[in-house]
Write an enzyme that holds these catalytic residues in place. Structure first.
Site, mmCIF file in Angstrom:
data_model
loop_
_atom_site.group_PDB
_atom_site.id
_atom_site.type_symbol
_atom_site.label_atom_id
_atom_site.label_comp_id
_atom_site.label_asym_id
_atom_site.label_seq_id
_atom_site.Cartn_x
_atom_site.Cartn_y
_atom_site.Cartn_z
ATOM 1 N N GLU A 150 0.795 -1.225 0.000
ATOM 2 C CA GLU A 150 0.000 0.000 0.000
ATOM 3 C C GLU A 150 0.833 1.283 0.000
ATOM 4 O O GLU A 150 0.400 2.292 -0.538
ATOM 5 C CB GLU A 150 -0.942 0.012 1.220
ATOM 6 C CG GLU A 150 -2.090 -0.971 1.138
ATOM 7 C CD GLU A 150 -3.054 -0.666 -0.005
ATOM 8 O OE1 GLU A 150 -3.297 0.524 -0.290
ATOM 9 O OE2 GLU A 150 -3.544 -1.625 -0.631
ATOM 10 N N SER A 430 -51.378 -26.104 36.448
ATOM 11 C CA SER A 430 -51.002 -26.766 37.705
ATOM 12 C C SER A 430 -49.584 -26.467 38.170
ATOM 13 O O SER A 430 -49.183 -26.927 39.243
ATOM 14 C CB SER A 430 -51.178 -28.281 37.559
ATOM 15 O OG SER A 430 -52.545 -28.598 37.386
#
Length: 743
Positions: A150, A430
């Site tokens: 780069e 229940s």
């Protein structure tokens, strides 16, 4: 002047909004821990450890049967840094035998802790994700690869490189197109960090000026470090992958410091065009670009030709899965976020880079998901229902400390959406009954106290008559307390609840951890009460823990992005019921599974283990519930339909079966009820419910709180001798008949 202020203000201030990262519980290994070798290997592979014949680098391991050689990773936990270690782990019969540190004097260790699995993140509005890394911690080979391809003159220019610009201009003129860029690393940082992506001469001029200003105020190393963390390197869905540290996890499933030359070259090559050179979509293109980077490193003298040739022969090494996290846990992450909001602002959660250490067990979560998929498919087939008709929610916790180990908010556990575990408010049927019977025990009832299971009619406030019925549409007369609960008799429960008082039952529910407002109506005794699966789990947590209220927690600790502790979410414990009362209740809940409504578990579980639990069924079979616990796990399962139509399942024919599928995968051990000092066992005559003597046959030992057992002895002698005489007469009659037949 404006550009100078712009450069300094952003660079000196907060440069990025960082997502919060959430980690699973770390796997802790110590001598005596029960764990199968395949589970350790599975955890290591989840973490991205590489199986290698030579364990010489962090993040590698070797398994030889029941023996492991592991080079752990360095990781900063909430209580300090765990250094990397090379250890030898021995397993025998599913138990850790020893742990030897091979890197520090070959001493034996009492415990090791693996780095935790990253399970998700909370992202900022920018949808950018990154892991910050300092330049001093960045591998040199990555820096060499980046500079080579780069900006080879990075440490020589002052922000712009005139030679590179001229070289790029000539190359582009010769090609008749843009084939080469002349931007320096500093210019690229300015473009990404400060400016828009528009391509105009004015923007290019500003870019050059700002690059010079940036280098005027800051060092090369500061600029390079910022670039390494800022550069865009890929996309995961709607989230942008920024920085090399995160890209390493995204493409290779490993930390940056575990990569090699060919990995670094690929990452540096992607910078030019993350989409164009995406190695997952365009491997040939990415391979060619990677090799260009390797050649550039040779030209710049960073590696030898031999090293380059060896690197070029390597495959790309990209992991197969398509993202940073191979698994998604939306229901659990939803719970984590809600608990974080109790202490932090939303902006802090999404921008400050917090590290959250959660309680999630990836192994338990995986087993729960498999159990749900198997169970729902089986139920729909058996009931002739269209696939996708039934929905499900599951919560699994550690009964000892309230840690949430797994949670599922729907049958598709990897999809975000309605979280039924936290938000589906359904009648619990229940499941409420243990609170009624616990209240009775607290008020002096014993397991053998007789309860009337007869029809009852009650006039309600609106003038209507409420006539509850048993599920089997019959009544059973006078039954002992333990039978009424284990067989879930509605009529007995209503009569009991009315006798001890609705107010006292509501107090019990509150002490168990139920915070939702419940109306004081008799129908609440049979579960005409709506809760979420998570709320039900909190209620049963207090029962499974032995009478201690412990808020369910999904978070263990939170630290800053720098590793500084912010908050520890310690275990909060409050004793709300006596050990004796809970022992009696849990004895009855074990009976539910042995002889009552939960008895299908006896043949559904593929191992002979003792379980305590309770089924729950609502009117018209709309909701199917089961809450059960073993020594290691408490799990609540709900099954039903989103449209609230009947699903045709009772608690035992629906949710209980999925619970069994989950436990068959988890392979827990039996529940162990430790007898409190205030409990004594007394032999009881089942006919008279009085103390048994030596003449009482089929006597049963029941636990009692000391001082509450019957004092009066049963008169079994008359019954005993009557039965014996009857048997003698029968035998004598049989002999006489035999003689008559003979002669």
């Amino acid at each position: 002047l404006y550009l100078d202020l712009l450069v300094k203000s952003k660079f000196n201030g907060k440069r990025w909004e960082l997502p919060t990262r959430v980690y699973a519980r770390p796997l802790e290994l110590y001598p005596g821990k029960k764990i199968e070798p395949y589970l350790i290997e599975k955890e290591l592979k989840r973490l991205g450890y590489i199986s290698s014949s030579v364990v010489a680098k962090s993040g590698t391991f070797l398994r030889k049967g029941d023996r492991f050689y592991i080079f752990t990773r360095k990781f900063t936990f909430w209580d300090g840094e765990e250094p990397a270690k090379r250890v030898r782990l021995l397993i025998r019969n599913g138990e850790v035998l020893s742990i030897k540190d091979l890197s520090r004097g070959k001493r034996y260790l009492s415990i090791i802790r693996l780095d935790p699995i990253l399970i998700g993140s909370f992202y900022p509005k920018t949808n950018e994700d990154r892991i910050l890394i300092k330049l001093k911690d960045t591998p040199k080979l990555l820096i060499y690869a980046l500079i080579s391809i780069e900006d080879k003159n990075y440490y020589k220019h002052h922000g712009i490189d005139p030679k590179a610009l001229i070289r790029a201009l000539l190359a582009n003129i010769r090609a008749g197109a843009t084939v080469q860029g002349g931007s320096t690393i500093t210019q690229q940082l300015v473009k990404n960090f400060y400016l828009s992506s528009e391509r105009t001469l004015w923007r290019k001029l500003n870019e050059a000026i700002m690059a010079i200003l940036l280098e005027l105020h800051y060092s090369k190393d500061e600029i390079l470090e910022t670039y390494i963390n800022e550069v865009f390197l890929g996309q995961q869905g709607r989230y942008a992958v920024h920085g090399f540290a995160l890209a390493s996890e995204f493409y290779f499933g490993r930390p940056l410091n575990e990569l090699k030359l060919h990995h670094f070259a690929l990452l540096a090559g992607i910078v030019k065009g993350p989409s164009y050179y995406n190695p997952k979509r365009h491997p040939k293109r990415a391979l060619k670009r990677r090799n260009q980077v390797i050649d550039a490193m040779v030209r710049n003298g960073y590696i030898t030709a031999e090293e380059a040739e060896a690197a070029k022969k390597r495959k790309l090494g990209v992991v197969k899965h398509a993202g940073l996290h191979t698994r998604f846990y939306p229901a659990f992450m939803d719970l984590v976020r809600r608990q974080l909001r109790e202490d932090y602002k939303e902006s802090d959660i999404t921008t400050e880079g917090l590290k959250v250490f959660s309680t999630l067990s990836p192994y338990v979560q995986e087993m729960v998901e498999k159990g749900v998929q198997k169970g729902l498919s089986s139920l729909e087939r058996r009931r002739g229902l269209k696939r996708g008709t039934l929905q499900c929610a599951v919560v699994v916790t550690n009964p000892k400390n309230g840690d949430v180990l797994a949670i599922i908010g729907g049958r598709n556990s990897s999809m975000y959406g309605f979280n039924r575990a936290l938000d589906a408010v359904r009648q619990i049927g229940s499941l409420i009954k243990p609170a009624v019977y616990l209240t009775a025990i607290e008020e002096g009832y014993t397991l053998i106290t007789p309860i009337r299971d007869y029809p009852i009619s009650l006039r309600q406030k609106n003038g209507s008559i409420w006539r509850p019925k048993n599920y089997d549409h019959t009544y059973h007369g006078v039954v002992p307390l333990h039978v009424a609960l284990s067989h879930s008799y509605n009529l007995a429960t209503v009569r009991l609840g009315l006798k001890i008082g609705l107010k006292d039952v509501l107090i019990t529910l509150k002490k168990l951890g139920v915070k939702r407002k419940i109306d004081k109506y008799p129908s609440m005794l049979l579960g005409a009460v709506s809760m979420t699966p998570f709320e039900v789990t909190q209620m049963y947590q207090s029962i499974a823990s032995g009478g201690f209220y412990t808020p369910l927690r999904a978070i263990r600790a939170v630290v800053t992005s720098d590793g500084l502790p912010l908050k520890r979410y310690g275990i909060s414990v409050k004793k709300v019921f006596s050990s004796e009362s809970i022992f009696l209740l849990n004895t009855m809940l074990k009976e539910v599974v042995k002889e009552g409504t939960g008895r299908p578990l006896r043949y559904l579980l593929n191992r002979d283990i003792e379980v305590a639990g309770k089924t729950g069924t609502t009117n018209d079979l709309r909701d199917s519930w089961f809450a059960g616990f073993t020594n290691e796990y408490l799990s609540v399962v709900w099954v039903g339909r989103d449209d609230n139509k009947p699903c045709g399942l009772t608690g035992s024919s629906g949710a209980l079966r999925i619970w069994a599928d989950i436990m068959n995968l988890l392979r827990p051990s039996s529940i162990v009820l430790i007898k409190p000092t205030g409990i004594e066992y007394v032999l009881i005559d089942p006919v008279s419910n009085l103390r048994a003597n030596s003449y009482c046959e089929n006597a049963v030992a029941f636990p009692f709180i000391k001082g509450t057992a019957p004092i009066k002895m049963a008169s079994c002698e008359k019954r005993y001798f009557y039965i014996k005489n009857k048997e003698k007469k029968k035998r004598r009659k049989g002999i006489l008949q035999w003689l008559r037949d003979l002669f």
